[in-house]
Design an enzyme around this catalytic site. Structure first.
Site, mmCIF file in Angstrom:
data_model
loop_
_atom_site.group_PDB
_atom_site.id
_atom_site.type_symbol
_atom_site.label_atom_id
_atom_site.label_comp_id
_atom_site.label_asym_id
_atom_site.label_seq_id
_atom_site.Cartn_x
_atom_site.Cartn_y
_atom_site.Cartn_z
ATOM 1 N N GLN A 19 -7.945 -28.551 2.256
ATOM 2 C CA GLN A 19 -7.286 -28.726 3.549
ATOM 3 C C GLN A 19 -8.294 -29.037 4.657
ATOM 4 O O GLN A 19 -7.895 -29.376 5.769
ATOM 5 C CB GLN A 19 -6.464 -27.482 3.882
ATOM 6 C CG GLN A 19 -7.287 -26.229 4.086
ATOM 7 C CD GLN A 19 -6.439 -24.961 4.179
ATOM 8 O OE1 GLN A 19 -5.875 -24.502 3.197
ATOM 9 N NE2 GLN A 19 -6.362 -24.380 5.368
ATOM 10 N N CYS A 51 -2.502 -25.142 5.159
ATOM 11 C CA CYS A 51 -2.240 -24.569 3.831
ATOM 12 C C CYS A 51 -0.757 -24.648 3.475
ATOM 13 O O CYS A 51 -0.397 -24.875 2.326
ATOM 14 C CB CYS A 51 -2.707 -23.123 3.799
ATOM 15 S SG CYS A 51 -2.010 -22.115 5.115
ATOM 16 N N ASN A 111 -5.313 -22.566 -4.792
ATOM 17 C CA ASN A 111 -5.628 -22.545 -3.365
ATOM 18 C C ASN A 111 -5.935 -23.973 -2.910
ATOM 19 O O ASN A 111 -5.974 -24.904 -3.726
ATOM 20 C CB ASN A 111 -6.819 -21.605 -3.122
ATOM 21 C CG ASN A 111 -6.904 -21.142 -1.682
ATOM 22 O OD1 ASN A 111 -6.136 -21.583 -0.812
ATOM 23 N ND2 ASN A 111 -7.849 -20.258 -1.399
#
Ligand SMILES: *[C@@H]1O[C@H](CO)[C@@H](O)[C@H](O)[C@H]1NC(C)=O
Ligand SMILES: *[C@@H]1O[C@H](CO)[C@@H](O)[C@H](O)[C@H]1NC(C)=O
Ligand SMILES: *[C@@H]1O[C@H](CO)[C@@H](O)[C@H](O)[C@H]1NC(C)=O
Ligand SMILES: *[C@@H]1O[C@H](CO)[C@@H](O)[C@H](O)[C@H]1NC(C)=O
Length: 349
Positions: A150, A156, A313
């Site tokens: 990101q 996110c 993630n």
């Protein structure tokens, strides 16, 4: 104390710039740390504009190393390490990468959309875990794109929504297509979502539903900041969804059942320990006030029976276990570790 170490760093810095070499008996502790900082700088290609900034970053780095070493106790279920965030204070890290979640459900429009979508998508996703297998990993089934980054942007929420859409799209069509977070960051405005300043994965899925679909990553590439919506791309639909489904909250069994069917977007509390997670099964410290969105792409247990969630993630492949974190599963608290089971959502095709 702070003044003493600040002075020490300045002296070190001055000697460094002057090319002087300190012998170990003059400053026995800080020389290795300075070396380590410079090795870290080289590894992460980090440069600072001024000696003052170098000094300040060295201070922050030293504090973080101390924290990491204090946390890495024998018997801990996971290990922390220096990563790309090692020169950031906790506050800087929060401001850049995390977000404050406001309550979506409190907005009447959001409530209306939830009901509408849930009717269209059906109301499955219940708590029946009877048929859920003991372990699932959507990566091995080709339903997960490579880990993305990101960058310096609190987006996110868009990455978690897109990973969920990519997963269901692959499961339904057989094709894994990397989809565009940037289209959502740029074009999903005026509602619950605020570009690089945070948002909600569930609202992002709603936006994609209303827009009629989402284009590919390569058609609308990620740039790490919010820009003008490229409206000519809004009609490029590489993947379409019918809506999104809420998983029954505060029930890890319901989450397990949902993840057995597809990747699921969740929100968690990303604490300072999480910031420096390197490997193992993360078990806190963290609380249930959520400030980060991620995607659960599977679950399992290790050889000694410790259960975990496999979590994708969006901080690049150098964070954690090649961009993933295993988070403790089957905890006593109904909220799950770091609030992972509070508000899971998935896209429905
Ligand atoms: C390192 O950073 C400099 C300056 O930001 C940049 O020009 C260079 O391309 C980077 N090198 C690598 C290998 O990332
Ligand atoms: C399983 O995980 C636990 C907790 O992280 C750890 O203590 C244990 O060593 C792991 N077992 C194996 C076989 O990796
Ligand atoms: C996440 O948990 C940590 C540790 O409990 C806490 O310090 C931090 O403030 C929490 N984050 C939020 C947004 O509450
Ligand atoms: C989490 O920690 C933060 C900071 O310590 C605190 O403000 C927040 O209320 C905590 N949340 C819960 C649910 O305890």
């Amino acid at each position: 104390m702070a003044t003493t170490s600040a002075l020490l760093a300045l002296v070190l810095l001055a000697s460094l710039l002057a090319g002087t070499v300190f012998s170990d008996d003059i400053v026995p502790i800080h020389i290795p740390l300075l070396d380590r900082f410079q090795a870290w700088q080289a590894e992460y290609n980090r440069t600072y504009a001024t000696p003052e900034e170098f000094q300040q970053r060295f201070m922050v780095y030293s504090e973080n190393v101390k924290f990491i070493e204090t946390m890495n106790q024998p018997g801990s279920s996971y290990e922390l390490g220096e990563n790309q965030f090692a020169d950031l204070t906790e506050e800087e890290f929060k401001d850049t990468y995390l977000m404050k979640l406001d309550n979506v459900a409190s907005s009447p429009e959001a409530m209306a959309l939830t009901v509408d979508t849930m009717n269209r998508a059906g109301t499955s996703g219940g708590s029946n875990t009877n048929e859920a297998p003991n372990s699932v990993d959507w990566r091995t089934k080709g339903a997960v794109t490579p880990v993305k980054s990101q960058q310096h942007c609190g987006s996110c929420w868009a990455f978690a929504a897109v990973a969920s859409i990519e997963g269901v799209h692959k499961i339904k069509t057989g094709r894994l297509v990397s989809l565009s977070e940037q289209e959502i960051v740029d074009c999903d405005r005026g509602g619950n979502n605020h570009g690089c300043h945070g948002g909600h994965s569930s609202s992002a899925m709603e936006w994609v539903t209303r827009n009629g679909g989402l284009t590919t990553e390569s058609d609308y590439p990620y740039v790490g900041r919010q820009g003008q919506c490229m409206s000519d791309k809004l009609g490029h639909h590489a993947a379409k969804i019918r809506g999104r489904q809420a998983v029954q909250g505060k029930n890890e069994g319901a989450l397990q059942h949902a993840v057995a069917g597809r990747p699921v977007a969740v929100s968690i509390n990303a604490s300072r320990a999480f910031q420096f997670y390197k490997r193992g099964i993360f078990s806190g410290p963290c609380n249930t006030t959520r400030n980060h969105a991620v995607t659960v792409v599977g679950y399992g247990a290790n050889a000694s029976g410790h259960k975990y969630w496999i979590v994708k993630n969006s901080w690049g492949e150098r964070w954690g276990e090649k961009g993933y974190v295993r988070m403790q599963r089957g905890v006593r608290a109904r909220e799950g570790v770091c609030g992972i089971a509070i508000a899971p959502f998935y896209a429905v095709m």
